[in-house]
Structures are given as structure tokens and as C-alpha cells.
Design an enzyme around this catalytic site. Structure first.
Site, short mmCIF file in Angstrom:
data_model
loop_
_atom_site.label_atom_id
_atom_site.label_comp_id
_atom_site.label_asym_id
_atom_site.label_seq_id
_atom_site.Cartn_x
_atom_site.Cartn_y
_atom_site.Cartn_z
N ARG A 140 0.86 -1.18 0.00
CA ARG A 140 0.00 0.00 0.00
C ARG A 140 0.90 1.23 0.00
O ARG A 140 2.03 1.19 0.50
CB ARG A 140 -0.90 0.03 1.23
CG ARG A 140 -1.85 -1.16 1.36
CD ARG A 140 -2.66 -1.02 2.64
NE ARG A 140 -3.63 -2.11 2.81
CZ ARG A 140 -3.40 -3.23 3.49
NH1 ARG A 140 -2.21 -3.41 4.07
NH2 ARG A 140 -4.32 -4.17 3.60
N LYS B 217 -2.40 -2.25 7.86
CA LYS B 217 -3.61 -1.70 8.48
C LYS B 217 -3.80 -2.27 9.87
O LYS B 217 -3.54 -3.46 10.11
CB LYS B 217 -4.84 -2.01 7.62
CG LYS B 217 -5.00 -1.12 6.41
CD LYS B 217 -6.33 -1.36 5.74
CE LYS B 217 -6.58 -0.37 4.62
NZ LYS B 217 -7.89 -0.59 3.98
N HIS C 4 -2.29 2.59 -5.76
CA HIS C 4 -2.98 1.34 -5.45
C HIS C 4 -3.16 0.48 -6.71
O HIS C 4 -3.31 -0.74 -6.61
CB HIS C 4 -4.35 1.64 -4.83
CG HIS C 4 -4.69 0.71 -3.70
ND1 HIS C 4 -3.98 0.67 -2.52
CD2 HIS C 4 -5.66 -0.23 -3.58
CE1 HIS C 4 -4.51 -0.25 -1.72
NE2 HIS C 4 -5.52 -0.80 -2.34
N ARG D 172 -0.57 -2.09 -6.82
CA ARG D 172 -0.89 -3.18 -5.89
C ARG D 172 -1.90 -4.15 -6.52
O ARG D 172 -1.75 -5.36 -6.43
CB ARG D 172 -1.43 -2.58 -4.59
CG ARG D 172 -1.88 -3.58 -3.53
CD ARG D 172 -2.22 -2.80 -2.26
NE ARG D 172 -3.07 -3.52 -1.33
CZ ARG D 172 -2.62 -4.31 -0.36
NH1 ARG D 172 -1.32 -4.51 -0.24
NH2 ARG D 172 -3.45 -4.90 0.47
N HIS E 240 -4.39 -9.08 3.62
CA HIS E 240 -5.84 -9.07 3.75
C HIS E 240 -6.26 -9.97 4.91
O HIS E 240 -5.82 -11.12 4.99
CB HIS E 240 -6.51 -9.57 2.46
CG HIS E 240 -6.48 -8.58 1.35
ND1 HIS E 240 -6.71 -8.93 0.03
CD2 HIS E 240 -6.24 -7.24 1.33
CE1 HIS E 240 -6.62 -7.85 -0.73
NE2 HIS E 240 -6.33 -6.82 0.04
N TYR F 76 -9.86 -10.38 -7.14
CA TYR F 76 -8.89 -10.53 -8.22
C TYR F 76 -9.18 -11.72 -9.12
O TYR F 76 -8.59 -11.84 -10.19
CB TYR F 76 -7.48 -10.63 -7.63
CG TYR F 76 -7.07 -9.36 -6.93
CD1 TYR F 76 -6.83 -8.19 -7.63
CD2 TYR F 76 -6.99 -9.32 -5.54
CE1 TYR F 76 -6.50 -7.01 -6.98
CE2 TYR F 76 -6.65 -8.15 -4.89
CZ TYR F 76 -6.42 -7.00 -5.61
OH TYR F 76 -6.10 -5.83 -4.97
#
Length: 301
Positions: free
Chosen positions: A150, A174, A245, A248, A271, A280
Site C-alpha cells: 500500500r 492496516k 494502489h 498493488r 488481507h 482478483y
């Protein structure tokens, strides 16, 4: 006295979001803004927002959504409300969550923009390596695309978190969650060139451990990374609207297209939920269409 107790609860909520839940500063700020709107509503309409009812919350949401038309913003507001009452329930301030049945709009799922391998190569080739920032920009893009970082993870990356001998980076993602991310040989090579340049730059004391700095020796910002990539896209003739992004997304998509396991990609991206990574599996639908046009007998002519 009741007001003082309530203020203590608000301060405790802030600590709970930041320390116990481990949310990012942006998420904490967003949730507290949602709570402030609820507080304002409570003061105007005489509603105790600690001990309230579903009907009172539903009326608040109805009034709020008259002015908030974006489905994404509406969903975010509801998330903030749910967070507040989960906290109150968790800390035993209430016996039942009045927000449990609150429902908001379904957010449309937009497939992410992805660069083709040719477009990635053109983007890299557009970097002027003779400029002072050339090696920095190339190393930066190689990490975004080669490791799926990120942009906030890139700009917060410290030299002390990069282990070149082990070919890994320790990434703080995150919610302050740590993960180990491999460094590709190409990224390592360009990062080495950048470090040689960086050693000749005048870096500010507070930025000594930052992996990427600007020309003034201060930590590179997310906005600057965005600007650099947009400018390179224009120079490379790439007409897609992209952001950091996008690299990514391209990283994840290209891994999947070349046979990588979805759970491996989940770990690389950091994630928490596999469902987030599963988007994806849908981005190469155009490739499926091309296959039908190319190989189905009805399309041969």
C-alpha cells in the site's frame, strides 16, 4: 455528573479504537466524526446516545441520509455507529446493541483498474534515471508493483525494516498488523542504487530511518507518490486513471494469472479476509472473452 461520565466514555472509546482495535489514525478519525454527528443529533433531539433504542437510531440514520447521497459514505457512517455500540456492549455500558438491526445500502463492487505487463514496463521506462530522483522513483515503483505494498506502507517504510540479506521487509499494515513481505531481486537492485544516491542527500534528522525521502530530505508523502505516478503515466502514454494502489492491484492480478495460490496472495497483501482477495479472480474477465472469441468455433469467421 452524568455528562462527566459520558465524556469519560468518549475518551475510553478513542483509546479502544486506537489501542485495542488497532485501527489506523484515518479510521479512528472517521469513526469519531460519525460519533460526533450522532452526539450532535442527540443533543438537538434529547436522545441519550448511550442508552438509546433502535427506533431512535433509525430516525437518526433517516435524517442523516437525506444529506448523504453516496452509498459508500452511508455505509461508512453505519460502520461508525455499529463500532460505537459494539464498544459500549463490550465494556458492559449497555446490555443490548440497539444498532444490530440497522441496515444500509449495498455498496457496488467495482473491479479495480489493472495495468497490463506492457503498461507496467512502459511506466518503468518513463522514469528519467538521469534525474536526482530517478533511482528513488524506480525503487519505489518496483516495491509497489513487485511486493504489492500500500502507498502508506511504502511512505512509512523504515530502513530498519528492510532485511536485504534475507530478502524480506517487515511491513506495518492496516491496524498496525505486521507481515513479512518478500523483496524481488529487481526491487533489491534498484533499491541499492537509490541507497547510494540517498547517502549523498542531506536527510533531516527526523527522517534518517525513512526508506524514501523527498528532495528536501523529509519523508515522502502519499500525495507526492500519487503525483509522481500520474506524471509517469502521462509520459508513458497510459490513458487509464491510476493511483499507487493500481500497482498493488496489478501485482495481485499478475500473480493470480500466472498460477499463484489465492491464499498466498492474501498473505502477501495483508488481507484479513480471503473474500477481499477474491475480487482478483474477476478482473481478468476480458481475457475470458478473448478466449471465447479466439477459440469458440462460432466465432471463427
Amino acid at each position: 455528573m452524568a455528562k462527566e461520565i459520558t465524556e469519560n466514555i468518549y475518551r475510553e472509546y478513542h483509546s479502544w479504537l486506537r489501542l485495542e482495535r488497532g485501527y489506523s489514525p484515518n479510521t479512528v478519525e472517521g469513526y469519531e466524526q460519525d460519533l460526533q454527528r450522532l452526539r450532535n443529533y442527540g443533543e438537538e433531539h434529547g436522545v441519550d446516545i448511550v442508552h438509546t433504542s433502535f427506533d431512535e437510531l433509525q430516525e437518526f440514520v433517516f435524517q442523516e441520509f437525506k444529506t448523504i447521497t453516496s452509498a459508500a459514505t452511508q455505509a461508512r457512517t453505519l460502520a461508525g455507529i455499529h463500532s460505537w455500540y459494539r464498544f459500549l456492549l463490550y465494556k458492559d455500558y449497555i446490555d443490548q446493541d440497539p444498532s444490530e438491526l440497522l441496515e444500509g445500502p449495498k455498496k457496488d463492487k467495482h473491479l479495480p483498474t489493472v495495468l497490463s505487463l506492457d503498461e507496467v514496463n512502459r511506466l518503468m521506462a518513463a522514469i528519467d534515471l538521469s534525474s536526482n530522483e530517478g533511482h528513488r522513483n524506480r525503487a519505489m515503483l518496483e516495491m509497489l508493483y513487485g511486493s504489492g505494498l500500500r502507498v502508506s506502507e511504502l511512505t512509512n517504510l523504515r530502513l530498519s525494516q528492510i532485511y536485504l540479506d534475507e530478502h524480506y521487509m517487515l511491513i506495518l499494515g492496516k491496524g498496525s498488523k505486521q507481515r513479512l513481505v518478500p523483496l524481488s531481486p529487481v526491487a533489491e537492485e534498484w533499491f541499492g542504487y537509490w541507497i547510494q544516491d540517498r547517502n549523498r542527500w542531506s536527510v533531516k534528522p527526523e527522517a534518517q530511518d525513512y526508506a524514501f525521502v523527498n528532495r528536501y530530505g523529509r519523508p515522502l508523502t502519499r500525495a507526492m507518490v500519487f503525483t509522481i505516478i500520474r506524471r509517469l503515466c502521462a509520459e508513458a502514454g497510459i490513458t487509464k486513471t491510476i493511483s499507487p494502489h493500481t500497482l498493488r492491484h496489478s501485482f495481485a492480478t499478475h500473480l493470480l494469472q500466472n498460477g499463484a495460490d489465492l491464499r498466498v496472495i492474501q498473505q502477501l497483501l495483508g488481507h484479513e479476509d480471503l473474500a477481499t482477495t477474491e475480487i482478483y479472480t474477476h478482473v481478468d474477465v476480458q481475457d475470458l472473452r478473448k478466449a471465447i472469441l479466439q477459440y469458440h468455433p462460432a466465432n471463427k469467421n
